[in-house]
Design an enzyme around this catalytic site. Structure first.
Site, PDB file in Angstrom:
ATOM      1  N   LYS A  67       1.012  -1.405   0.100  1.00  0.00           N
ATOM      2  CA  LYS A  67      -0.005  -0.035   0.144  1.00  0.00           C
ATOM      3  C   LYS A  67       0.797   1.317   0.027  1.00  0.00           C
ATOM      4  O   LYS A  67       0.535   2.276  -0.704  1.00  0.00           O
ATOM      5  CB  LYS A  67      -0.909   0.113   1.326  1.00  0.00           C
ATOM      6  CG  LYS A  67      -1.995  -0.939   1.368  1.00  0.00           C
ATOM      7  CD  LYS A  67      -2.988  -0.655   2.595  1.00  0.00           C
ATOM      8  CE  LYS A  67      -2.401  -0.455   3.785  1.00  0.00           C
ATOM      9  NZ  LYS A  67      -1.428  -1.518   4.441  1.00  0.00           N
ATOM     10  N   ARG A 127      12.734  -1.581  10.454  1.00  0.00           N
ATOM     11  CA  ARG A 127      11.648  -1.259  11.328  1.00  0.00           C
ATOM     12  C   ARG A 127      11.496  -2.147  12.811  1.00  0.00           C
ATOM     13  O   ARG A 127      11.444  -3.389  12.390  1.00  0.00           O
ATOM     14  CB  ARG A 127      10.501  -1.029  10.584  1.00  0.00           C
ATOM     15  CG  ARG A 127      10.105   0.365  10.316  1.00  0.00           C
ATOM     16  CD  ARG A 127       9.002   0.487   9.429  1.00  0.00           C
ATOM     17  NE  ARG A 127       7.687  -0.308  10.088  1.00  0.00           N
ATOM     18  CZ  ARG A 127       6.715  -0.288   9.465  1.00  0.00           C
ATOM     19  NH1 ARG A 127       6.389   0.535   8.285  1.00  0.00           N
ATOM     20  NH2 ARG A 127       5.495  -0.539   9.913  1.00  0.00           N
ATOM     21  N   ARG A 178      -8.768   1.299  10.114  1.00  0.00           N
ATOM     22  CA  ARG A 178      -8.220   0.041  10.444  1.00  0.00           C
ATOM     23  C   ARG A 178      -8.993  -0.888  11.208  1.00  0.00           C
ATOM     24  O   ARG A 178      -8.570  -2.097  11.599  1.00  0.00           O
ATOM     25  CB  ARG A 178      -6.979   0.076  11.086  1.00  0.00           C
ATOM     26  CG  ARG A 178      -5.635  -0.957  10.395  1.00  0.00           C
ATOM     27  CD  ARG A 178      -4.217  -0.199  11.054  1.00  0.00           C
ATOM     28  NE  ARG A 178      -3.128  -1.007  10.944  1.00  0.00           N
ATOM     29  CZ  ARG A 178      -2.080  -0.316  10.323  1.00  0.00           C
ATOM     30  NH1 ARG A 178      -2.308   0.948   9.677  1.00  0.00           N
ATOM     31  NH2 ARG A 178      -1.052  -0.862  10.336  1.00  0.00           N
ATOM     32  N   ARG A 211       1.244  -8.563  14.138  1.00  0.00           N
ATOM     33  CA  ARG A 211       0.795  -7.656  13.148  1.00  0.00           C
ATOM     34  C   ARG A 211      -0.422  -8.169  12.156  1.00  0.00           C
ATOM     35  O   ARG A 211      -1.404  -7.656  11.897  1.00  0.00           O
ATOM     36  CB  ARG A 211       1.894  -6.843  12.575  1.00  0.00           C
ATOM     37  CG  ARG A 211       2.365  -5.559  13.534  1.00  0.00           C
ATOM     38  CD  ARG A 211       3.396  -5.049  12.937  1.00  0.00           C
ATOM     39  NE  ARG A 211       3.170  -4.212  11.518  1.00  0.00           N
ATOM     40  CZ  ARG A 211       4.177  -3.967  10.805  1.00  0.00           C
ATOM     41  NH1 ARG A 211       5.247  -4.734  10.818  1.00  0.00           N
ATOM     42  NH2 ARG A 211       3.747  -3.373   9.638  1.00  0.00           N
ATOM     43  N   ARG A 232      12.099  -5.777   3.982  1.00  0.00           N
ATOM     44  CA  ARG A 232      11.956  -4.308   4.037  1.00  0.00           C
ATOM     45  C   ARG A 232      13.039  -3.687   4.860  1.00  0.00           C
ATOM     46  O   ARG A 232      13.433  -4.081   6.103  1.00  0.00           O
ATOM     47  CB  ARG A 232      10.592  -3.986   4.674  1.00  0.00           C
ATOM     48  CG  ARG A 232      10.265  -2.780   4.725  1.00  0.00           C
ATOM     49  CD  ARG A 232       8.806  -2.422   4.420  1.00  0.00           C
ATOM     50  NE  ARG A 232       8.168  -2.814   5.794  1.00  0.00           N
ATOM     51  CZ  ARG A 232       6.530  -2.658   6.174  1.00  0.00           C
ATOM     52  NH1 ARG A 232       5.927  -2.450   4.893  1.00  0.00           N
ATOM     53  NH2 ARG A 232       6.284  -3.299   7.029  1.00  0.00           N
TER      54      ARG A 232
HETATM   55  P1  AMP Z   1       1.739   0.857   9.197  1.00  0.00           P
HETATM   56  O1  AMP Z   1       2.718   1.568   9.021  1.00  0.00           O
HETATM   57  O2  AMP Z   1       0.602   1.251   8.727  1.00  0.00           O
HETATM   58  O3  AMP Z   1       2.102  -0.563   9.459  1.00  0.00           O
HETATM   59  O4  AMP Z   1       1.652   1.151  10.903  1.00  0.00           O
HETATM   60  C1  AMP Z   1       2.454   0.759  12.124  1.00  0.00           C
HETATM   61  C2  AMP Z   1       1.802   0.896  13.240  1.00  0.00           C
HETATM   62  O5  AMP Z   1       1.202   1.986  13.460  1.00  0.00           O
HETATM   63  C3  AMP Z   1       0.686  -0.252  13.313  1.00  0.00           C
HETATM   64  O6  AMP Z   1       1.266  -1.554  13.815  1.00  0.00           O
HETATM   65  C4  AMP Z   1      -0.172   0.288  14.619  1.00  0.00           C
HETATM   66  O7  AMP Z   1       0.642   0.487  15.823  1.00  0.00           O
HETATM   67  C5  AMP Z   1      -0.125   1.985  14.336  1.00  0.00           C
HETATM   68  N1  AMP Z   1      -1.177   2.439  13.418  1.00  0.00           N
HETATM   69  C6  AMP Z   1      -1.141   3.068  12.123  1.00  0.00           C
HETATM   70  N2  AMP Z   1      -2.351   2.998  11.606  1.00  0.00           N
HETATM   71  C7  AMP Z   1      -3.298   2.792  12.868  1.00  0.00           C
HETATM   72  C8  AMP Z   1      -4.610   3.011  12.811  1.00  0.00           C
HETATM   73  N3  AMP Z   1      -5.394   3.309  11.652  1.00  0.00           N
HETATM   74  N4  AMP Z   1      -5.049   2.432  13.796  1.00  0.00           N
HETATM   75  C9  AMP Z   1      -4.293   2.170  15.121  1.00  0.00           C
HETATM   76  N5  AMP Z   1      -3.018   2.010  14.954  1.00  0.00           N
HETATM   77  C10 AMP Z   1      -2.417   2.335  13.785  1.00  0.00           C
END
Ligand code: AMP
Length: 216
Positions: A14, A161, A89, A172, A128
């Site tokens: 994404k 990361r 989410r 996750r 990654r």
């Molecule tokens: P991502 O980069 O989208 O994988 O997000 C990394 C982390 O940020 C996730 O594992 C969550 O801890 C937090 N996060 C990102 N977007 C959300 C969301 N919409 N709601 C809750 N936590 C989020």
């Protein structure tokens, strides 16, 4: 402003896709993960609250991220198309977003789902690498840096990361299956879902076709 939601598991591509699309003037990519990582880095009150959840691979509270997204929407009324990546989410977040867009008179054009099998996701995330200095992302399998371990854009050493270690990634993916997967049905029932097979490399034509459908 029109909003398009990007749906897909961690590692579905994404973020990479949205960064590409956002090169078109008038299209903006808003990644909730980047927004949160920025807040953590700056040590804002929201960032301080979010950090422990993020490090453990858990979701931050719905109201916290919804508030942050609203602030971005308010600050950027000139955007023509906003690609929402990572938000909503959960089902409550989808309702919060619906309310927010209705209040602002913003149109939700559709939700684009990137479908990728789990084994491909795990392999992608394992490769990654991110640049802690400028935020550029690479993948050892699909988009390797030109110089081993160094960022193409700014030359800084690349990092993994914190939440990309194998145990946290598995967690996750579980969180995605439990909390985010139901959104697929949520948007399908509203006639807004467009699914694309994103397991291969040559995604662009498929995405362009899907976005054209969303726009018409
Ligand atoms: P991502 O980069 O989208 O994988 O997000 C990394 C982390 O940020 C996730 O594992 C969550 O801890 C937090 N996060 C990102 N977007 C959300 C969301 N919409 N709601 C809750 N936590 C989020």
């Amino acid at each position: 402003m029109n909003v398009v939601i990007l749906l897909g598991a961690p590692g579905s591509g994404k973020g990479t896709l949205a960064a590409e699309l956002a090169r078109v003037p008038g299209i903006r990519h808003l990644s909730s993960g980047d927004l949160l990582r920025g807040a953590v880095k700056q040590g804002t009150p929201a960032g301080l609250q979010a950090k422990a959840y993020m490090d453990a691979g858990n979701l931050v509270p719905d109201a916290l991220i919804a508030q942050m997204v609203e602030e971005v929407l308010d600050a950027d009324p000139a955007t023509h198309v906003l690609l929402l990546d990572g938000f909503p989410r959960t089902l409550p977040q989808a309702d919060l977003l619906g309310d927010l867009l209705a209040r602002k008179g913003v149109h939700l054009r559709g939700a684009l789902l990137l479908e990728v099998p789990d084994d491909v996701l795990v392999a992608r995330i394992a490769g990654r690498r991110v640049c802690p200095a400028c935020g550029a992302t690479f993948n050892l399998a699909t988009l390797p840096p030109k110089r081993d371990g160094l960022c193409d854009a700014c030359g800084a050493p690349l990092a993994i990361r914190k939440d990309d270690d194998p145990a946290t990634v598995r967690h996750r993916l579980d969180v995605y299956a439990r909390e985010t997967f139901p959104l697929i049905d949520y948007y399908r029932r509203r006639g807004l879902l467009h699914a694309v097979d994103a397991s291969g490399h040559d995604l662009e034509p498929k995405i362009e076709a899907a976005l054209r459908k969303i726009h018409d």
